[in-house]
Motif scaffolding. Structure first.
Motif, PDB file in Angstrom:
ATOM      1  N   LYS A  92      -0.804  16.334  10.462  1.00  0.00           N
ATOM      2  CA  LYS A  92      -1.706  17.382   9.966  1.00  0.00           C
ATOM      3  C   LYS A  92      -3.096  16.806   9.687  1.00  0.00           C
ATOM      4  O   LYS A  92      -4.121  17.425  10.010  1.00  0.00           O
ATOM      5  N   THR A  93      -3.135  15.618   9.098  1.00  0.00           N
ATOM      6  CA  THR A  93      -4.418  14.998   8.783  1.00  0.00           C
ATOM      7  C   THR A  93      -5.155  14.585  10.051  1.00  0.00           C
ATOM      8  O   THR A  93      -6.378  14.750  10.151  1.00  0.00           O
ATOM      9  N   ALA A 117       0.825  -1.223   0.000  1.00  0.00           N
ATOM     10  CA  ALA A 117       0.000   0.000   0.000  1.00  0.00           C
ATOM     11  C   ALA A 117       0.853   1.264   0.000  1.00  0.00           C
ATOM     12  O   ALA A 117       0.431   2.300  -0.513  1.00  0.00           O
ATOM     13  N   THR A 118       2.060   1.197   0.573  1.00  0.00           N
ATOM     14  CA  THR A 118       2.895   2.403   0.651  1.00  0.00           C
ATOM     15  C   THR A 118       3.322   2.897  -0.730  1.00  0.00           C
ATOM     16  O   THR A 118       3.662   4.072  -0.886  1.00  0.00           O
ATOM     17  N   ARG A 119       3.299   2.032  -1.736  1.00  0.00           N
ATOM     18  CA  ARG A 119       3.729   2.458  -3.066  1.00  0.00           C
ATOM     19  C   ARG A 119       2.734   3.417  -3.725  1.00  0.00           C
ATOM     20  O   ARG A 119       3.069   4.049  -4.726  1.00  0.00           O
ATOM     21  N   PHE A 120       1.531   3.496  -3.176  1.00  0.00           N
ATOM     22  CA  PHE A 120       0.533   4.389  -3.758  1.00  0.00           C
ATOM     23  C   PHE A 120       0.562   5.777  -3.122  1.00  0.00           C
ATOM     24  O   PHE A 120      -0.282   6.619  -3.429  1.00  0.00           O
ATOM     25  N   ALA A 121       1.508   6.011  -2.225  1.00  0.00           N
ATOM     26  CA  ALA A 121       1.621   7.325  -1.575  1.00  0.00           C
ATOM     27  C   ALA A 121       2.468   8.249  -2.439  1.00  0.00           C
ATOM     28  O   ALA A 121       3.514   8.748  -2.026  1.00  0.00           O
ATOM     29  N   GLN A 161       3.588   6.402  13.903  1.00  0.00           N
ATOM     30  CA  GLN A 161       4.569   5.569  13.207  1.00  0.00           C
ATOM     31  C   GLN A 161       3.884   4.425  12.462  1.00  0.00           C
ATOM     32  O   GLN A 161       4.247   4.100  11.326  1.00  0.00           O
ATOM     33  N   GLN A 162       2.881   3.820  13.073  1.00  0.00           N
ATOM     34  CA  GLN A 162       2.166   2.725  12.419  1.00  0.00           C
ATOM     35  C   GLN A 162       1.397   3.222  11.202  1.00  0.00           C
ATOM     36  O   GLN A 162       1.353   2.552  10.166  1.00  0.00           O
ATOM     37  N   VAL A 163       0.772   4.404  11.323  1.00  0.00           N
ATOM     38  CA  VAL A 163       0.053   4.964  10.179  1.00  0.00           C
ATOM     39  C   VAL A 163       1.028   5.282   9.056  1.00  0.00           C
ATOM     40  O   VAL A 163       0.752   5.019   7.872  1.00  0.00           O
ATOM     41  N   THR A 164       2.185   5.851   9.400  1.00  0.00           N
ATOM     42  CA  THR A 164       3.195   6.172   8.391  1.00  0.00           C
ATOM     43  C   THR A 164       3.671   4.911   7.669  1.00  0.00           C
ATOM     44  O   THR A 164       3.806   4.892   6.439  1.00  0.00           O
ATOM     45  N   ALA A 174      -6.100  11.580   2.848  1.00  0.00           N
ATOM     46  CA  ALA A 174      -6.771  11.473   4.143  1.00  0.00           C
ATOM     47  C   ALA A 174      -7.592  10.186   4.229  1.00  0.00           C
ATOM     48  O   ALA A 174      -7.695   9.574   5.296  1.00  0.00           O
ATOM     49  N   ALA A 175      -8.172   9.763   3.097  1.00  0.00           N
ATOM     50  CA  ALA A 175      -8.951   8.521   3.086  1.00  0.00           C
ATOM     51  C   ALA A 175      -8.059   7.336   3.443  1.00  0.00           C
ATOM     52  O   ALA A 175      -8.438   6.469   4.243  1.00  0.00           O
ATOM     53  N   ARG A 176      -6.853   7.291   2.877  1.00  0.00           N
ATOM     54  CA  ARG A 176      -5.949   6.179   3.141  1.00  0.00           C
ATOM     55  C   ARG A 176      -5.454   6.199   4.591  1.00  0.00           C
ATOM     56  O   ARG A 176      -5.286   5.155   5.225  1.00  0.00           O
ATOM     57  N   ILE A 177      -5.245   7.383   5.131  1.00  0.00           N
ATOM     58  CA  ILE A 177      -4.820   7.491   6.533  1.00  0.00           C
ATOM     59  C   ILE A 177      -5.950   7.047   7.464  1.00  0.00           C
ATOM     60  O   ILE A 177      -5.724   6.324   8.447  1.00  0.00           O
TER      61      ILE A 177
END
Length: 581
Positions: free
Chosen positions: A456-457, A303-307, A441-444, A426-429
């Motif tokens: 910020k989000t 999922a991180t590749r879509f950031a 850290q887990q969200v990141t 924001a949706a992904r977060i």
């Protein structure tokens, strides 16, 4: 069945279709206010009622309860309407009215709606718009019945695209030729298969009390379906219904004098016995499902590749293609950008642009280009090289307790539209929080965004009350999303996008009809251009766009006037409000 002389004082409903032949004798069009508010429900019901007025159809309108929902009732004559036709009408109306609840019209065996006068579970009653003499006159008109052809008329009045059909070969493969045998059908019915432990999803539904806005009937059916697939019995279902928090609906029915456990169990058991995609350890999973699971797992693991710029749109498009592929039972889909845009919650121009990017990176392949009215054909490929990483550690997200809240349903909510919405990042977060992330850290790590973006989000989430004191907020996730969207004035984004796509589709068909007429040899004859034709002509049958709208408008220079054409189509799709009943 004995009809009581006096209506009960607790919430009750009536069936719309006959239990004998499953033909609809009543049509109830339900416009729900729970998501977009009472104003949008009233606006949608007004537009629909205006179509009925233009067709000369008699109907009865009612306020469905204290939250501002709307019901429109029709009585059908001549033996009623076929359930397949009514189901198609429900699908089409959902494309035009964002608040329309299609479920009662899609289930001839169990579709029920509270009639005028019936109490609502949250207080209040279903109350007709009219009163006194006017109400009696409206009831007399409605009681005479309307021809079942009204279903065809309404389909003609609401332009739509056909559903993606399933090939005949895969339909026969998806449905069992011989259903699983039901053992001990009289006293303790169950599927004739070894009993096993319930799945984690079913156990979580059992242990979680439904939220205030949750569909408790759907939760009950999901629980019983999971129990039936696991080989459990009616006795097990009764034991669970006596105390499980997720089955509170059945205990409420029991306290009101109606023991509904056996009926609900029978419905779930029949469904579990019929469809092969339900869990069955004795049958191998179909190759198509394995491929789609592999693609979805790659999206989750990486999922991180879509950031990155455009990555959020790519992710949504892939999830939307997976959902279409599961329905059509094929990875090769004939689908236009607008239909894909509605499923992915994006603009059609974004779909067109990002599909080319996905083709370059290997996720999809265009097998045939669009030609005329035929959409392009796209094949959803297995993950490109490097995306299936056996060392990846994220795995699949845990199941959510709120039914219907899939990653695609979450990401396409109006709240995540561009400004003034919160945006796709924001949706992904927010989704990362829902599936278990508890720290920044887990969200990141789950999303790929920087800690600064996440902080910020989260501050915006806090201001909009999207996050609570607990680590998971799924119990009220949809309710909080709806509330935040309403606060930001985003309650009609999806409805507006859907309307634009429908109008664009009608314009395209109208222009093609115009070109065909202009190219035809010989003397040209046809309806004159009339900007009022769309609001004065009420066709009870479908017809060519040029018949419905007249000649395509042109400017003084002779070029096509798309702005005027768009307004003509818009006025036809949303006739003047004139409902009185």
């Amino acid at each position: 069945m004995v009809v009581p002389q006096q209506a009960p004082d607790y919430p009750w409903a009536i069936y719309l279709a006959s239990s004998v032949d499953h033909r609809f004798r009543l049509l109830a069009f339900d416009f729900d206010s729970s998501r977009l508010g009472a104003g949008q429900a009233r606006s949608d019901s007004d537009r629909f009622a205006a179509h009925l007025d233009n067709l000369g159809v008699h109907y009865l309108r009612a306020h469905s309860g204290p939250a501002g929902g709307q019901h429109i009732w029709l009585r059908l004559s001549e033996g009623g309407a076929d359930s397949a036709d009514v189901r198609e009408l429900a699908r089409v109306l959902k494309q035009h009215y964002a608040t329309f609840d299609r479920s009662p019209l899609e289930n001839p065996g169990s579709g029920v709606v509270r009639p005028p006068g019936a109490p609502h579970r949250n207080g209040g009653r279903s109350v007709p718009h009219l009163a006194g003499v006017e109400l009696h006159q409206a009831l007399n008109r409605v009681s005479r019945g309307t021809t079942p052809e009204v279903v065809t008329w309404l389909l003609a009045r609401h332009p739509h695209t056909p559903p993606i059909s399933r090939p005949t070969a895969v339909i026969s493969a998806a449905v069992r030729a011989t259903p699983i045998r039901i053992g001990d059908p009289e006293t303790n019915p169950h599927l004739d298969r070894p009993r096993r432990l319930l799945s984690a999803a079913t156990q979580e539904l059992l242990a979680t009390a439904p939220g205030k806005r949750a569909d408790r009937s759907a939760i009950t059916h999901s629980i019983f379906l999971g129990m039936a697939c696991a080989g459990h019995t009616l006795s097990d279902a009764r034991t669970a219904a006596a105390s499980a928090p997720g089955l509170v609906r059945l205990r409420e029915d029991r306290d009101n004098g109606r023991d509904d456990v056996a009926r609900q169990w029978g419905r779930a058991l029949q469904r579990a016995a019929t469809f092969s995609y339900l869990p069955d350890r004795t049958l191998p999973q179909e190759p198509l499902d394995e491929d789609l699971d592999t693609i979805e797992r790659a999206l989750t693991v990486h999922a991180t590749r879509f950031a990155q710029p455009g990555g959020e749109s790519d992710e949504r498009i892939l999830y939307a293609l997976i959902s279409f592929a599961r329905t059509a039972r094929t990875r090769t889909l004939d689908i236009d950008c607008r239909r894909l845009a509605q499923r992915a919650g994006l603009a059609a121009s974004t779909i067109s642009r990002r599909l080319r990017v996905l083709a370059q990176t290997g996720w999809v392949t265009q097998t045939s280009a669009a030609a005329g009215t035929r959409a392009a054909s796209w094949t959803l490929n297995l993950p490109p090289a490097g995306w299936e990483d056996a060392a990846a550690t994220q795995g699949n997200p845990p199941p959510l307790t709120e039914p219907g809240l899939t990653v695609l349903a979450h990401h396409t909510h109006d709240l995540w539209s561009p400004r003034p919405g919160l945006g796709a990042a924001a949706a992904r977060i927010h989704w990362a929080l829902l599936v278990g992330a508890q720290t920044i850290q887990q969200v990141t790590s789950a999303t790929g965004y920087s800690s600064l973006t996440v902080k910020k989000t989260l501050r915006r989430f806090s201001r909009l009350q999207l996050i609570g004191s607990g680590s998971r907020v799924v119990d009220t996730a949809l309710g909080r999303l709806h509330g935040a969207a309403k606060e930001l004035g985003l309650a009609e984004v999806s409805a507006s996008r859907r309307e634009r796509h429908i109008i664009d589709r009608e314009l395209f068909g109208w222009w093609n009809d115009e070109l065909a007429w202009r190219r035809r040899k010989g003397k040209k004859r046809g309806p004159k251009r009339n900007v009022e034709i769309a609001t004065t002509l009420a066709l009870p049958i479908d017809g060519p766009a040029r018949i419905k709208y007249g000649r395509f408008p042109t400017k003084s220079s002779g070029r096509a006037d798309y702005r005027t054409a768009r307004e003509i189509v818009r006025s036809c799709l949303a006739p003047a409000e004139g409902a009185v009943a």
